[in-house]
Design a protein around this motif. Structure first.
Motif, PDB file in Angstrom:
ATOM      1  N   THR A  54      11.929  13.228  25.182  1.00 40.35           N
ATOM      2  CA  THR A  54      12.827  14.179  25.829  1.00 40.35           C
ATOM      3  C   THR A  54      12.029  15.077  26.769  1.00 40.35           C
ATOM      4  OG1 THR A  54      14.286  14.244  23.902  1.00 40.35           O
ATOM      5  CG2 THR A  54      14.491  16.035  25.484  1.00 40.35           C
ATOM      6  N   PHE A  55      12.584  15.325  27.949  1.00 38.19           N
ATOM      7  CA  PHE A  55      12.019  16.298  28.881  1.00 38.19           C
ATOM      8  C   PHE A  55      12.781  17.599  28.724  1.00 38.19           C
ATOM      9  CE2 PHE A  55      12.553  18.542  32.920  1.00 38.19           C
ATOM     10  CZ  PHE A  55      11.240  18.842  33.230  1.00 38.19           C
ATOM     11  N   ASN A  56      12.064  18.675  28.407  1.00 42.84           N
ATOM     12  CA  ASN A  56      12.671  19.992  28.236  1.00 42.84           C
ATOM     13  C   ASN A  56      12.221  20.892  29.387  1.00 42.84           C
ATOM     14  OD1 ASN A  56      14.341  21.683  26.661  1.00 42.84           O
ATOM     15  ND2 ASN A  56      12.562  22.748  25.860  1.00 42.84           N
ATOM     16  N   PRO A  57      13.153  21.440  30.186  1.00 43.41           N
ATOM     17  CA  PRO A  57      12.773  22.180  31.394  1.00 43.41           C
ATOM     18  C   PRO A  57      12.115  23.531  31.105  1.00 43.41           C
ATOM     19  CG  PRO A  57      15.128  22.336  31.037  1.00 43.41           C
ATOM     20  CD  PRO A  57      14.611  21.345  30.033  1.00 43.41           C
ATOM     21  N   GLU A  58      11.449  24.046  32.118  1.00 44.99           N
ATOM     22  CA  GLU A  58      10.611  25.245  32.007  1.00 44.99           C
ATOM     23  C   GLU A  58      11.355  26.477  31.493  1.00 44.99           C
ATOM     24  OE1 GLU A  58       8.548  28.164  35.299  1.00 44.99           O
ATOM     25  OE2 GLU A  58       8.271  26.003  35.532  1.00 44.99           O
ATOM     26  N   ASN A  59      12.555  26.731  32.024  1.00 46.11           N
ATOM     27  CA  ASN A  59      13.277  27.955  31.643  1.00 46.11           C
ATOM     28  C   ASN A  59      13.737  27.942  30.190  1.00 46.11           C
ATOM     29  OD1 ASN A  59      12.907  28.798  34.238  1.00 46.11           O
ATOM     30  ND2 ASN A  59      15.064  28.748  34.831  1.00 46.11           N
ATOM     31  N   TYR A  60      13.764  26.743  29.581  1.00 47.05           N
ATOM     32  CA  TYR A  60      14.227  26.620  28.195  1.00 47.05           C
ATOM     33  C   TYR A  60      13.159  25.986  27.306  1.00 47.05           C
ATOM     34  CZ  TYR A  60      18.395  27.826  30.690  1.00 47.05           C
ATOM     35  OH  TYR A  60      19.284  28.490  31.495  1.00 47.05           O
ATOM     36  N   ASN A 245      22.846  25.476  30.101  1.00 46.20           N
ATOM     37  CA  ASN A 245      23.323  26.797  30.512  1.00 46.20           C
ATOM     38  C   ASN A 245      23.706  26.840  31.993  1.00 46.20           C
ATOM     39  OD1 ASN A 245      23.894  29.518  29.808  1.00 46.20           O
ATOM     40  ND2 ASN A 245      21.950  30.195  30.680  1.00 46.20           N
ATOM     41  N   GLY A 246      24.126  25.696  32.545  1.00 46.38           N
ATOM     42  CA  GLY A 246      24.469  25.636  33.957  1.00 46.38           C
ATOM     43  C   GLY A 246      23.297  25.885  34.876  1.00 46.38           C
ATOM     44  N   ASP A 247      22.079  25.686  34.386  1.00 46.51           N
ATOM     45  CA  ASP A 247      20.886  26.122  35.102  1.00 46.51           C
ATOM     46  C   ASP A 247      19.910  24.992  35.397  1.00 46.51           C
ATOM     47  OD1 ASP A 247      18.808  27.611  36.148  1.00 46.51           O
ATOM     48  OD2 ASP A 247      18.119  28.344  34.213  1.00 46.51           O
ATOM     49  N   GLN A 248      19.361  24.364  34.362  1.00 43.39           N
ATOM     50  CA  GLN A 248      18.324  23.353  34.555  1.00 43.39           C
ATOM     51  C   GLN A 248      18.659  22.072  33.818  1.00 43.39           C
ATOM     52  OE1 GLN A 248      14.510  25.237  33.501  1.00 43.39           O
ATOM     53  NE2 GLN A 248      14.147  25.506  35.693  1.00 43.39           N
TER      54      GLN A 248
END
Length: 270
Positions: A54-60, A245-248
């Motif tokens: 899984t790739f988990n983005p920076e903001n989360y 969250n509608g973000d990343q």
């Protein structure tokens, strides 16, 4: 990748091709049966083995929040009809401080389905993280219920609700080079004191599936509303993506096979 690892992965893929029975391969960020972040109480068939990424983005990011995106690798085994063992490994993507380098954030999770799903009753599962790791980021101490509802002949909804404990045992003050006693250094802490935490409070979600081949997901992960979609190819390989969250964006893939089920060509000779 080393030659022995290449041989292992190729062997697992070939085994899956020999065993064509459909497996339920949809998993969450840490490799457990689930949606994007949240787990479910869905029961894996005994002997089901899954592995993926899984790739988990920076903001989360759980450990390197707003500094680095993260890569989470995992394996999951349904050792008994209701009992699963999950191992996951979290590593940052990109440059990090020298003192933060290492094998990665390793964790073992145990899942037991307390109640099986009935016509008028949801399945109920408890998930516990082994506390032996040092300052783990994906600790999952949760109780979750899941109910499947047939909407049409081909479309099914799986509704899940649960509660994640905000309190966990940490070994945050133990250094890797001083970790000689896994039974020492424990402290009860509140995950909500972290810059970003995983599953602390009520969570829930719904998954709409078409013939168990593809589907849409919506979830509340105790902090944010996430949406996503998945598809299963060749009966074993699942690909998914989502918007947090509608973000990343996040994305992942997993492959499932059954280690206890013989290929058809071998069953003929039993």
């Amino acid at each position: 990748m080393k030659t022995d690892k290449k041989v292992l992965w190729i062997g697992l893929l070939l085994l899956g091709m020999l065993n064509p029975g459909r497996l339920w391969g949809q998993v969450n960020v840490s490799g457990k049966s689930g949606l994007l972040y949240i787990p479910t109480a869905e029961v894996q068939k005994e002997g089901t083995f899954s592995f993926g990424y899984t790739f988990n983005p920076e903001n989360y990011a759980f450990r390197f929040n707003r500094k680095n995106s993260e890569s989470i690798s995992f394996v999951n085994l349904a050792l008994l009809p209701r009992f699963e063992i999950n191992l996951n490994l979290l590593n940052p993507n990109g440059p990090i401080r020298f003192q933060d380098k290492g094998i990665g954030d390793r964790q073992i999770d145990l899942k037991y389905v307390v109640l099986l799903e009935k016509e008028k009753r949801p399945a109920l599962a408890i998930i516990l993280s082994a506390p032996f790791g040092i300052d783990n980021s994906l600790i999952t101490n949760a109780l979750v219920a899941t109910k499947h509802i047939s909407l049409t002949k081909s479309i099914e909804a799986a509704v899940s609700v649960g509660m994640g404990s905000p309190y966990s045992l940490y070994r945050a003050d133990v250094r890797n080079d001083q970790d000689s006693d896994i039974f020492s250094g424990y402290t009860l802490k509140d995950k909500r004191d972290r810059p970003y935490y995983y599953l602390a409070g009520p969570f829930g979600g719904i998954k709409l599936s078409y013939a168990k081949k593809a589907g849409l997901m919506v979830e509340w992960d105790s902090q944010h509303l996430n949406v996503g979609a998945y598809t299963t190819l060749f009966k074993h390989w699942t690909i998914q993506a989502g918007l947090l969250n509608g973000d990343q964006f996040t994305a992942g893939t997993s492959y499932s096979l059954n280690l206890f089920q013989l290929p058809k060509r071998l069953r003929k000779h039993e």
